[in-house]
Design a protein around this motif. Sequence first.
Motif, PDB file in Angstrom:
ATOM      1  N   ARG A 120       5.063   7.346  -3.148  1.00  0.00           N
ATOM      2  CA  ARG A 120       4.839   6.206  -2.243  1.00  0.00           C
ATOM      3  C   ARG A 120       3.349   6.107  -1.907  1.00  0.00           C
ATOM      4  NH1 ARG A 120       9.197   5.410  -3.503  1.00  0.00           N
ATOM      5  NH2 ARG A 120      11.099   5.005  -2.326  1.00  0.00           N
ATOM      6  N   CYS A 121       2.514   5.942  -2.929  1.00  0.00           N
ATOM      7  CA  CYS A 121       1.064   5.963  -2.700  1.00  0.00           C
ATOM      8  C   CYS A 121       0.665   4.949  -1.622  1.00  0.00           C
ATOM      9  CB  CYS A 121       0.332   5.662  -3.992  1.00  0.00           C
ATOM     10  SG  CYS A 121       0.742   6.868  -5.273  1.00  0.00           S
ATOM     11  N   SER A 140       4.303   0.111   0.919  1.00  0.00           N
ATOM     12  CA  SER A 140       4.468   0.360   2.344  1.00  0.00           C
ATOM     13  C   SER A 140       5.480   1.503   2.471  1.00  0.00           C
ATOM     14  CB  SER A 140       4.968  -0.898   3.047  1.00  0.00           C
ATOM     15  OG  SER A 140       6.229  -1.233   2.543  1.00  0.00           O
ATOM     16  N   GLU A 141       5.636   2.015   3.684  1.00  0.00           N
ATOM     17  CA  GLU A 141       6.492   3.183   3.842  1.00  0.00           C
ATOM     18  C   GLU A 141       7.973   2.845   3.564  1.00  0.00           C
ATOM     19  OE1 GLU A 141       5.183   5.238   7.202  1.00  0.00           O
ATOM     20  OE2 GLU A 141       5.991   7.150   6.493  1.00  0.00           O
ATOM     21  N   PHE A 159      -2.970  15.217  -1.817  1.00  0.00           N
ATOM     22  CA  PHE A 159      -2.054  14.559  -2.752  1.00  0.00           C
ATOM     23  C   PHE A 159      -0.770  14.192  -2.014  1.00  0.00           C
ATOM     24  CE2 PHE A 159       1.224  14.268  -5.975  1.00  0.00           C
ATOM     25  CZ  PHE A 159       0.602  13.621  -7.024  1.00  0.00           C
ATOM     26  N   HIS A 160      -0.293  15.133  -1.229  1.00  0.00           N
ATOM     27  CA  HIS A 160       0.936  14.880  -0.472  1.00  0.00           C
ATOM     28  C   HIS A 160       0.723  13.734   0.519  1.00  0.00           C
ATOM     29  CE1 HIS A 160       4.879  15.839   1.059  1.00  0.00           C
ATOM     30  NE2 HIS A 160       4.390  15.678   2.268  1.00  0.00           N
ATOM     31  N   GLU A 161      -0.437  13.728   1.178  1.00  0.00           N
ATOM     32  CA  GLU A 161      -0.721  12.643   2.143  1.00  0.00           C
ATOM     33  C   GLU A 161      -0.846  11.292   1.452  1.00  0.00           C
ATOM     34  OE1 GLU A 161      -4.283  13.303   4.438  1.00  0.00           O
ATOM     35  OE2 GLU A 161      -3.491  15.256   5.052  1.00  0.00           O
ATOM     36  N   MET A 162      -1.580  11.273   0.343  1.00  0.00           N
ATOM     37  CA  MET A 162      -1.853   9.976  -0.305  1.00  0.00           C
ATOM     38  C   MET A 162      -0.632   9.410  -1.021  1.00  0.00           C
ATOM     39  SD  MET A 162      -5.792  10.217  -1.585  1.00  0.00           S
ATOM     40  CE  MET A 162      -5.957   8.468  -1.975  1.00  0.00           C
ATOM     41  N   ILE A 197       0.342  -3.478   3.389  1.00  0.00           N
ATOM     42  CA  ILE A 197       0.486  -2.037   3.594  1.00  0.00           C
ATOM     43  C   ILE A 197       0.100  -1.719   5.032  1.00  0.00           C
ATOM     44  CG2 ILE A 197       0.146  -1.281   1.205  1.00  0.00           C
ATOM     45  CD1 ILE A 197      -2.822  -0.679   2.114  1.00  0.00           C
ATOM     46  N   SER A 198       0.679  -0.645   5.569  1.00  0.00           N
ATOM     47  CA  SER A 198       0.438  -0.338   6.972  1.00  0.00           C
ATOM     48  C   SER A 198      -0.522   0.835   7.144  1.00  0.00           C
ATOM     49  CB  SER A 198       1.768   0.035   7.625  1.00  0.00           C
ATOM     50  OG  SER A 198       2.409   1.021   6.824  1.00  0.00           O
TER      51      SER A 198
END
Length: 340
Positions: free
Chosen positions: A37-38, A43-44, A140-143, A207-208
Amino acid sequence: MPETNNKPAPETHRLTDRFNRQITYLRISVTDRCDLRCVYCMSEDMKFVPRSQLLTLEELYRVAKSFVEMGVNKIRITGGEPLTRRGIMQLFQALGRLPGLNDLTLTTNGTQLTRYAQALKTAGVTRINISLDTLQADRFHEMTRVGDIQRTLNGIDAALEAGFKRLKINTVILKDRNHDEVVDLVRFAEARGMDISFIEEMPLGVISDHDRQQVFYSSDQVLQDIQQYYETIPTTETTGGPARYYRLNGSQSRVGFISPHSHNFCEHCNRVRLTAEGRLLLCLGQEHSMDLRRVVRANPLDEAPLRQAIIDAMEIKPKGHEFDLSSQPVLFRHMNVTGG
Ligand code: SAM
Ligand code: SF4
């Protein structure tokens, strides 16, 4: 999909638009779904297209075949994450046998490549672009919101082992997120004999996560960062698309820049895109499109109406895009729909 097909493609109509640009390149999004979900892409809480509205693998093949018979010689499979689509190898295998198709390529986030790299090579895929924005596991996990970097790194290793003609890293740089890794990522690619392309974030979809204007980091800034450590030699190589390429002195690797904001790339545009729902998009940055799913489904045994619809679509290919980060979003469709 047919088992064998080794007759040369019949010479028919060539695809040329109103601005005399010949269309030789088709990008196909085979799904809008993804296992990541880059933050710049989705979006989330994404809503995905119901599966019944997606083109089937057979329909995707029919559309691709018609394009190839009308002069398209390069196809890139993208998404969403194309390797998450069930049965996708059948499509690669069928396209790999299509006479007249010289270049069958893939864009992937790499998470499934340990499983598929060898089979893709055998099917006739020539080149793969693998997206990687950071070398740091936590970033990587965050992005990607959910991803494990090791899967993508293992996927890159599997692709290297399978021996593709060319492998490339695709990187989106966001200011204060990963802009300090530009040179590290170039070194990563260079050490593996891979190319790397830096892509400016495009305003596709709401995107949020961030304000796109605030995180904008231009290709010129990326190039300056690289030039502090490398001598870069501009090349005239082109894929007919938006990328400008440089060679790194003393290295096989090339560095590309896809810069929709800072450099206009429309004049020599040679491509169109097919969404997973079968909408033919004539320009990444505009809404002009043709519904090919309707034509394909209304004529299951006759390719003539499909060909005519494709020819007619050339008349509405716009002159260029109009990206502007200050009026967001320019387009409401996300990149996973368009197929980057
Ligand atoms: N899932 C695959 C992947 O990530 O490579 C293929 C599809 S993805 C939409 C294709 C490319 O588009 C990726 O390299 C990704 O970084 C890029 N991309 C996604 N959203 C973007 C945006 N808003 N602006 C610029 N590039 C974007
Ligand atoms: Fe998925 Fe690719 Fe979009 Fe990332 S850029 S969310 S990997 S489709």
